[in-house]
Design an enzyme around this catalytic site. Structure first.
Site, PDB file in Angstrom:
ATOM      1  N   LYS A   1       0.825  -1.209   0.000  1.00  0.00           N
ATOM      2  CA  LYS A   1       0.000   0.000   0.000  1.00  0.00           C
ATOM      3  C   LYS A   1       0.858   1.258   0.000  1.00  0.00           C
ATOM      4  O   LYS A   1       0.564   2.214  -0.706  1.00  0.00           O
ATOM      5  CB  LYS A   1      -0.948   0.010   1.209  1.00  0.00           C
ATOM      6  CG  LYS A   1      -2.077  -0.998   1.051  1.00  0.00           C
ATOM      7  CD  LYS A   1      -3.098  -0.897   2.156  1.00  0.00           C
ATOM      8  CE  LYS A   1      -4.137  -2.021   2.025  1.00  0.00           C
ATOM      9  NZ  LYS A   1      -4.941  -2.183   3.218  1.00  0.00           N
TER      10      LYS A   1
ATOM     11  N   LYS B   1      -5.744 -12.090  -5.634  1.00  0.00           N
ATOM     12  CA  LYS B   1      -6.868 -12.345  -4.720  1.00  0.00           C
ATOM     13  C   LYS B   1      -8.023 -11.408  -5.048  1.00  0.00           C
ATOM     14  O   LYS B   1      -7.807 -10.271  -5.491  1.00  0.00           O
ATOM     15  CB  LYS B   1      -6.434 -12.199  -3.257  1.00  0.00           C
ATOM     16  CG  LYS B   1      -6.311 -10.786  -2.789  1.00  0.00           C
ATOM     17  CD  LYS B   1      -6.222 -10.670  -1.260  1.00  0.00           C
ATOM     18  CE  LYS B   1      -6.061  -9.175  -0.949  1.00  0.00           C
ATOM     19  NZ  LYS B   1      -5.698  -8.827   0.380  1.00  0.00           N
TER      20      LYS B   1
ATOM     21  N   LYS C   1     -11.686  -5.671  -2.928  1.00  0.00           N
ATOM     22  CA  LYS C   1     -12.497  -4.519  -3.322  1.00  0.00           C
ATOM     23  C   LYS C   1     -11.648  -3.434  -3.979  1.00  0.00           C
ATOM     24  O   LYS C   1     -12.163  -2.538  -4.619  1.00  0.00           O
ATOM     25  CB  LYS C   1     -13.280  -3.970  -2.119  1.00  0.00           C
ATOM     26  CG  LYS C   1     -12.542  -3.926  -0.822  1.00  0.00           C
ATOM     27  CD  LYS C   1     -13.495  -3.972   0.381  1.00  0.00           C
ATOM     28  CE  LYS C   1     -12.685  -4.231   1.659  1.00  0.00           C
ATOM     29  NZ  LYS C   1     -13.431  -4.750   2.769  1.00  0.00           N
TER      30      LYS C   1
HETATM   31  P1  TYM Z   1     -10.352  -7.243   5.562  1.00  0.00           P
HETATM   32  O1  TYM Z   1     -11.424  -6.296   5.995  1.00  0.00           O
HETATM   33  O2  TYM Z   1      -9.453  -6.849   4.442  1.00  0.00           O
HETATM   34  O3  TYM Z   1     -10.953  -8.643   5.198  1.00  0.00           O
HETATM   35  C1  TYM Z   1     -11.857  -9.315   6.048  1.00  0.00           C
HETATM   36  C2  TYM Z   1     -11.600 -10.810   6.019  1.00  0.00           C
HETATM   37  O4  TYM Z   1     -11.783 -11.349   4.709  1.00  0.00           O
HETATM   38  C3  TYM Z   1     -10.640 -12.116   4.329  1.00  0.00           C
HETATM   39  N1  TYM Z   1     -10.463 -12.003   2.869  1.00  0.00           N
HETATM   40  C4  TYM Z   1     -10.370 -13.044   2.041  1.00  0.00           C
HETATM   41  N2  TYM Z   1     -10.418 -14.374   2.247  1.00  0.00           N
HETATM   42  C5  TYM Z   1     -10.317 -15.188   1.166  1.00  0.00           C
HETATM   43  N3  TYM Z   1     -10.175 -14.716  -0.106  1.00  0.00           N
HETATM   44  C6  TYM Z   1     -10.125 -13.395  -0.370  1.00  0.00           C
HETATM   45  N4  TYM Z   1      -9.997 -12.953  -1.621  1.00  0.00           N
HETATM   46  C7  TYM Z   1     -10.232 -12.496   0.738  1.00  0.00           C
HETATM   47  N5  TYM Z   1     -10.227 -11.140   0.840  1.00  0.00           N
HETATM   48  C8  TYM Z   1     -10.360 -10.858   2.146  1.00  0.00           C
HETATM   49  C9  TYM Z   1      -9.498 -11.502   5.109  1.00  0.00           C
HETATM   50  O5  TYM Z   1      -8.408 -12.396   5.227  1.00  0.00           O
HETATM   51  C10 TYM Z   1     -10.159 -11.193   6.432  1.00  0.00           C
HETATM   52  O6  TYM Z   1     -10.209 -12.333   7.262  1.00  0.00           O
HETATM   53  N6  TYM Z   1      -6.828  -6.540   9.018  1.00  0.00           N
HETATM   54  C11 TYM Z   1      -8.085  -7.200   8.756  1.00  0.00           C
HETATM   55  C12 TYM Z   1      -9.194  -6.775   9.704  1.00  0.00           C
HETATM   56  C13 TYM Z   1      -8.883  -6.940  11.163  1.00  0.00           C
HETATM   57  C14 TYM Z   1      -8.840  -8.171  11.879  1.00  0.00           C
HETATM   58  C15 TYM Z   1      -8.550  -7.801  13.216  1.00  0.00           C
HETATM   59  C16 TYM Z   1      -9.033  -9.497  11.530  1.00  0.00           C
HETATM   60  C17 TYM Z   1      -8.631  -5.953  12.057  1.00  0.00           C
HETATM   61  N7  TYM Z   1      -8.425  -6.463  13.276  1.00  0.00           N
HETATM   62  C18 TYM Z   1      -8.416  -8.782  14.214  1.00  0.00           C
HETATM   63  C19 TYM Z   1      -8.898 -10.462  12.524  1.00  0.00           C
HETATM   64  C20 TYM Z   1      -8.594 -10.104  13.847  1.00  0.00           C
HETATM   65  C21 TYM Z   1      -8.524  -6.838   7.353  1.00  0.00           C
HETATM   66  O7  TYM Z   1      -8.139  -5.846   6.817  1.00  0.00           O
HETATM   67  O8  TYM Z   1      -9.467  -7.657   6.844  1.00  0.00           O
END
Ligand code: TYM
Length: 333
Positions: free
Chosen positions: A112, A196, A199
């Site tokens: 990023k 992957k 969004k």
């Molecule tokens: P975020 O908001 O980007 O994504 C949410 C969850 O979706 C999963 N994910 C995917 N899994 C499979 N294939 C894909 N293409 C795909 N795209 C997204 C992500 O792995 C995630 O589980 N940093 C985290 C949010 C967060 C968090 C936490 C998660 C903040 N604090 C504490 C767990 C525990 C994030 O940006 O997820």
């Protein structure tokens, strides 16, 4: 019973299919046998500089999608991160145990910040994984259901917990495990099946958003990139496009990939896409109805979130007190 924690960022009007298959379906399954805490991580979403009204709206929409997917507030705690101030407080403490180099090596940060340049990159984006570690450690979490892209952040969280224990004694922090289900850990973009699904993809055509018009979704599935062969076979290296479609179909129908390969012996890619479009639309239509039902009554939704924040806080306060105390901060009286 283990303690589960996970969260998603409210950075879009709709979650995408990767969020759903990689994480949300796991959340729903795990809440049956564990104490689960599911969070809308609005503080994390601030790193993208959102418009305030849009962020507010997306926070509710994200919560509504958790509910529509089956997160049950009678079983699980469902809340908004900023409603529990202990997250930000613990993040500060952990930031004093995180190496500058260590944080610089986080691949999501590197990707990023490379796009945005040093001046366009905020300190918040840099310390993002530390806040995520705070989310997890604040609840003495044992298991964190996420997709593959969060693995490195989970490793950092574990390192921080172990560091706290080495420094301040065993039992200071609980060391969590990642729960990453191999089959659905990485759902790929329909147009670029080596990237992957995300969004922030360049073209929206590779993306399936849960709140998209089902007609648009069906069209995107029908135009998914495949390969020049004919055979429907799971082979993520040689046939990433077809393999991704099989993964999605398998996850949504609960039918093993091997059984699907047998079903489609002698059939063409068009058949697979047509069936997948039908299955996805069949899932999305009632899902969207449920989301709109929750969004139609924002007061009821806010009540659920307020109750969740109260329950979360009751767990967070003693953990933060323990970590503050072990760190040598003078107890408040
Ligand atoms: P975020 O908001 O980007 O994504 C949410 C969850 O979706 C999963 N994910 C995917 N899994 C499979 N294939 C894909 N293409 C795909 N795209 C997204 C992500 O792995 C995630 O589980 N940093 C985290 C949010 C967060 C968090 C936490 C998660 C903040 N604090 C504490 C767990 C525990 C994030 O940006 O997820």
């Amino acid at each position: 019973r283990g303690r589960i924690f996970s969260g998603m960022q409210p950075t879009s009007d709709s979650l995408q299919l990767g969020n759903y298959l990689g994480a949300l379906t796991q959340w729903v399954a795990l809440q049956e046998v564990h104490d689960a805490i599911y969070c809308v991580v609005d503080l994390h979403a601030l790193t993208v500089g959102p418009d305030p009204a849009v962020l507010r709206e997306r926070t509710r929409r994200t919560a509504a999608q958790y509910l529509a997917a089956g997160v049950d507030p009678a079983r699980s705690i469902l809340f908004v991160q900023s409603h529990v101030p202990e997250h930000a407080e613990l993040a500060w403490l952990l930031s004093c145990h995180t190496g500058f180099g260590e944080a610089s090596r986080m691949t999501q940060f590197k990707d990023k910040s490379a796009k945005q340049g040093t001046e366009g990159t905020t300190v918040g984006l840099f310390t993002y994984p530390v806040l995520m570690a705070a989310d997890i450690l604040l609840y003495d979490t044992t298991l964190v259901p996420v997709g593959e892209d969060q693995r490195q952040h989970l490793e950092l969280t574990r390192d921080l917990a172990q560091r706290m224990n080495a420094r301040f004694g065993a039992g200071t922090a609980v060391v969590p495990e990642a729960h990453i289900v191999k089959a659905t850990a990485k759902i790929f973009d329909l147009q670029d099946p080596t990237a992957k699904m995300s969004k922030s993809a360049e073209s929206p055509n590779g993306l399936i958003e849960l709140l998209d018009d089902p007609k648009v979704v069906a069209k995107r599935i029908r135009s998914a990139v495949t390969d020049a062969e004919r055979e429907i076979r799971y082979d993520p290296v040689a046939k990433p496009g077809v393999s991704n479609l099989l993964t999605i179909l398998s996850a949504l129908t609960d039918r093993p990939v091997a059984a699907l390969e047998a079903d489609y012996a002698g059939k063409g890619y068009g058949d697979l896409k047509k069936d997948l479009a039908e299955v996805v639309v069949g899932f999305l239509t009632p899902f969207q109805e449920r989301v709109h039902h929750y969004l139609a009554d924002p007061t009821a939704l806010d009540d659920v979130l307020a109750e969740g924040a109260e329950r979360a806080r009751a767990l967070a306060v003693p953990t933060l007190e323990r970590l503050y105390d072990r760190s040598g901060l003078l107890p408040r009286r």
